[in-house]
Write a protein that holds these residues in place. Structure first.
Motif, PDB file in Angstrom:
ATOM      1  N   UNK A   1       6.030  11.328   6.249  1.00 54.70           N
ATOM      2  CA  UNK A   1       5.867   9.959   6.749  1.00 54.70           C
ATOM      3  C   UNK A   1       4.962   9.175   5.799  1.00 54.70           C
ATOM      4  N   UNK A   2       5.495   8.080   5.313  1.00 60.35           N
ATOM      5  CA  UNK A   2       4.787   7.244   4.332  1.00 60.35           C
ATOM      6  C   UNK A   2       3.499   6.697   4.936  1.00 60.35           C
ATOM      7  N   UNK A   3       2.407   6.766   4.149  1.00 62.63           N
ATOM      8  CA  UNK A   3       1.073   6.490   4.690  1.00 62.63           C
ATOM      9  C   UNK A   3       0.737   5.012   4.871  1.00 62.63           C
ATOM     10  N   UNK A   4       1.650   4.138   4.566  1.00 65.34           N
ATOM     11  CA  UNK A   4       1.330   2.708   4.601  1.00 65.34           C
ATOM     12  C   UNK A   4       1.896   2.070   5.872  1.00 65.34           C
ATOM     13  N   UNK A   5       1.035   1.329   6.567  1.00 65.33           N
ATOM     14  CA  UNK A   5       1.432   0.691   7.829  1.00 65.33           C
ATOM     15  C   UNK A   5       2.566  -0.305   7.602  1.00 65.33           C
ATOM     16  N   UNK A   6       3.489  -0.326   8.539  1.00 65.68           N
ATOM     17  CA  UNK A   6       4.654  -1.215   8.398  1.00 65.68           C
ATOM     18  C   UNK A   6       4.341  -2.649   8.806  1.00 65.68           C
ATOM     19  N   UNK A   7       3.097  -2.923   9.199  1.00 70.59           N
ATOM     20  CA  UNK A   7       2.743  -4.315   9.498  1.00 70.59           C
ATOM     21  C   UNK A   7       2.398  -5.030   8.193  1.00 70.59           C
ATOM     22  N   UNK A   8       1.174  -4.851   7.702  1.00 74.77           N
ATOM     23  CA  UNK A   8       0.780  -5.556   6.476  1.00 74.77           C
ATOM     24  C   UNK A   8       0.274  -4.608   5.389  1.00 74.77           C
ATOM     25  N   UNK A   9       0.605  -3.349   5.526  1.00 71.66           N
ATOM     26  CA  UNK A   9       0.356  -2.434   4.411  1.00 71.66           C
ATOM     27  C   UNK A   9      -0.990  -1.729   4.384  1.00 71.66           C
ATOM     28  N   UNK A  10      -1.730  -1.724   5.486  1.00 74.08           N
ATOM     29  CA  UNK A  10      -2.983  -0.949   5.508  1.00 74.08           C
ATOM     30  C   UNK A  10      -2.662   0.550   5.552  1.00 74.08           C
ATOM     31  N   UNK A  11      -3.669   1.345   5.278  1.00 70.21           N
ATOM     32  CA  UNK A  11      -3.524   2.800   5.378  1.00 70.21           C
ATOM     33  C   UNK A  11      -3.989   3.211   6.780  1.00 70.21           C
ATOM     34  N   UNK A  12      -3.060   3.649   7.589  1.00 72.15           N
ATOM     35  CA  UNK A  12      -3.399   4.057   8.964  1.00 72.15           C
ATOM     36  C   UNK A  12      -3.910   5.492   8.963  1.00 72.15           C
TER      37      UNK A  12
END
Ligand code: FES
Length: 184
Positions: free
Chosen positions: A93-104
């Protein structure tokens, strides 16, 4: 009179060849600039990736390197994804949030992924739960190879889990992202 017309004709010829020369010079420089731009665009567009770098295939090695089934998701920092193992297989699972690209981050006590920026939340397998993100988390394509080097399985087009038999070699295609499902 004839001499004068000869001089005029010669002047016209000289003017014509000067124009032709300028036209050719202009066309040559235009061609040079176009070729140079094409080379620069090509160099910019082509990824320059070494083996194992994000954006290309990352060789994870053998199955012993993976977390156990049901274990907390394990970050794989170099290739920017979380390993999530379940009884049905593995997901990257890609580590970048699908909202605005933060690292969740994974919150074990809440048993979900939570983004610190605007509070989007996702299930362990990446499914959207809550918050401003418009879709579930993205997955990277996992490819499974047997001991002879033959590819025997890969992440299905919907980003679902892929079975990894014991002794397989795993490669994660970090340049092949499967977008999470849009919700609502
Ligand atoms: S960037 Fe993750 S919730 Fe906004």
């Amino acid at each position: 009179m004839a001499v004068q017309s000869d001089i005029l004709a010669s002047d016209a010829q000289q003017e014509m060849s000067r124009r032709e020369f300028l036209n050719y010079a202009w066309l040559a420089s235009l061609g040079f600039i176009t070729a140079q731009s094409a080379v620069l665009t090509y160099q910019f567009a082509m990824p320059r990736l070494g083996p194992g770098e994000f954006g290309g295939p990352v060789d994870i090695g053998m199955i012993e390197a993976l977390p156990g089934v049901g274990a907390p998701p394990e970050p794989f920092a170099k290739a920017k994804f979380w390993w999530v193992m379940s009884a049905t297989g593995a997901r990257a699972i890609y580590k970048v949030c699908t909202h605005l690209g933060c690292i969740y981050q994974w919150k074990q006590e809440e048993f979900k992924f939570v983004c610190p920026c605007h509070g989007s939340q996702f299930e362990r397998e990446g499914k959207y739960i809550f918050g401003p993100a418009g879709r579930s988390l993205d997955r990277l394509v996992v490819r499974v190879y047997d001991s002879s080097g033959k590819m025997v399985a890969e992440t299905p087009p919907d980003g679902g889990p892929v079975k990894i038999p014991a002794g397989s070699r795993i490669v994660v295609e970090t340049g092949m992202k499967i977008l999470g499902a849009v919700h609502g």
